[in-house]
Design an enzyme around this catalytic site. Structure first.
Site, PDB file in Angstrom:
ATOM      1  N   TYR A  61       0.849  -1.189   0.000  1.00 23.94           N
ATOM      2  CA  TYR A  61       0.000   0.000   0.000  1.00 23.94           C
ATOM      3  C   TYR A  61       0.888   1.243   0.000  1.00 23.94           C
ATOM      4  O   TYR A  61       1.625   1.491   0.958  1.00 23.94           O
ATOM      5  CB  TYR A  61      -0.895   0.043   1.240  1.00 23.94           C
ATOM      6  CG  TYR A  61      -1.975  -1.006   1.301  1.00 23.94           C
ATOM      7  CD1 TYR A  61      -2.279  -1.825   0.220  1.00 23.94           C
ATOM      8  CD2 TYR A  61      -2.716  -1.173   2.467  1.00 23.94           C
ATOM      9  CE1 TYR A  61      -3.274  -2.772   0.290  1.00 23.94           C
ATOM     10  CE2 TYR A  61      -3.722  -2.129   2.541  1.00 23.94           C
ATOM     11  CZ  TYR A  61      -3.999  -2.927   1.459  1.00 23.94           C
ATOM     12  OH  TYR A  61      -4.985  -3.875   1.532  1.00 23.94           O
ATOM     13  N   GLY A 212     -18.727   0.816  -3.117  1.00 23.52           N
ATOM     14  CA  GLY A 212     -19.545   2.021  -3.195  1.00 23.52           C
ATOM     15  C   GLY A 212     -20.947   1.811  -3.721  1.00 23.52           C
ATOM     16  O   GLY A 212     -21.793   2.716  -3.620  1.00 23.52           O
TER      17      GLY A 212
END
Length: 323
Positions: A61, A212
């Site tokens: 990340y 989402g």
């Protein structure tokens, strides 16, 4: 104030918060920082103050930025945090190159992670996924060696099949399975989730809003430059039909006085004491709302409505979670 309960992560695992904090969005996933670092650190520290001790990161990340950030946030309060780290993914200039799960690579990865995090031991260490490039005995066996050396406390696995989970657990006891799970992504209920429960393995469930889709904020069509458009569930007629199903969630959220996102998290939370919703946040303002979701209770009729509306396969098209 919302109190976050604690659960055992797996049958013989450690005591952790029922809600986990995903730190990925605090860094550009494959590049560098994207958010205000001070705000991200404050978010982690406020989460710890609020009783959320499970922090999830990956050595890839932000090309290591995320681990450095987590390390800064937990400095001086190591005992307050349970650190989960994924390894194995290789990126270059933002492009996925594949996996490197060789024992020599894993030993290299963990030394860098320990330095970036500023700690001596990683609580939960897991390959980000498994392929056939390296025998599973070598991958899991290497993490087992790290556990024996004191560099790792518990073994985790991520995004694998039920058969792979059984095999990994036969090599060394698996404490936790990290997997995408939501009202819109229920395909794992037929095999993988029952296997984890049978083996006494905790489930760390990410993507609770299905990238989402379940937030109630999406509208069709999406802008052409929206990354969601790469996945079939967010394209054309699929998205129109899927958003019609989300309207049921929006209506229920309105009636209960919550947001669709909160209900999506609450549904995952309600699936069992062995399942932890892992919610990505990068701002302190998100903490109260996501913590409040853990207190939401569904009536039998509400749960039946959601289970029926979002039955496995009801959401059209796939995402990267459906390989």
């Amino acid at each position: 104030m919302t109190t976050i309960t604690k659960i055992n992560l797996g049958k013989n695992g450690p005591l952790v918060s029922k809600l986990g904090l995903g730190c990925m969005r605090m860094s550009s996933v494959w590049g560098g920082p994207t958010n205000d670092e001070g705000e991200s650190i404050a978010t982690i520290q406020q989460a710890l103050d609020s009783g959320i001790n499970f922090l999830n990161t990956g050595d890839f990340y932000g090309s290591g930025h995320n681990e450095l950030l987590v390390g800064k946030a937990i400095k001086g309060r190591r005992d307050d945090a349970f650190i989960s780290v994924k390894f194995g993914a290789i990126f270059y200039n933002g492009q996925w190159l594949g996996l490197d799960l060789r024992p020599i690579a894993i030993k290299n990865f963990i030394n860098y992670s320990l330095v970036r995090l500023g700690i001596d031991t990683i609580d939960l260490y897991q390959p980000c996924r498994l392929d056939n490039s390296v025998p599973m005995e070598d991958v899991i066996g290497t993490v087992a060696d790290l556990i024996n050396e004191g560099k790792v406390r518990y073994l985790g696995v991520s995004e694998i099949t039920a058969d792979q989970l059984r095999k990994a657990n036969s090599i060394h006891p698996v404490t936790a399975l990290e997997i995408g799970y939501s009202l819109a992504d229920r395909q794992i209920e037929s095999d993988l989730l029952p296997t984890a429960k049978e083996l006494g393995i905790g489930v760390v469930a990410f993507a609770n809003t299905a990238e989402g889709l379940l937030t109630g904020e999406m509208k069709s069509p999406l802008p052409a430059n929206d990354y969601h458009t790469h996945f079939s569930r967010f394209q054309g007629e699929n998205l129109i039909r899927n958003l019609e199903k989300v309207d049921v969630l929006k209506q229920m959220a309105s009636e209960k006085g919550f947001t669709p996102t909160q209900l999506a998290i609450a549904w995952v939370n309600a699936q069992g004491d062995h399942i932890m919703p892992l919610v990505s946040m990068s701002r302190r303002s998100r903490l109260p709302e996501n913590m409040q979701a853990m207190e939401i209770v569904f009536t039998a009729d509400e749960m039946n409505m959601l289970t029926t509306q979002f039955s496995p396969g009801a959401i059209l098209g796939g995402t990267y979670l459906q390989r």
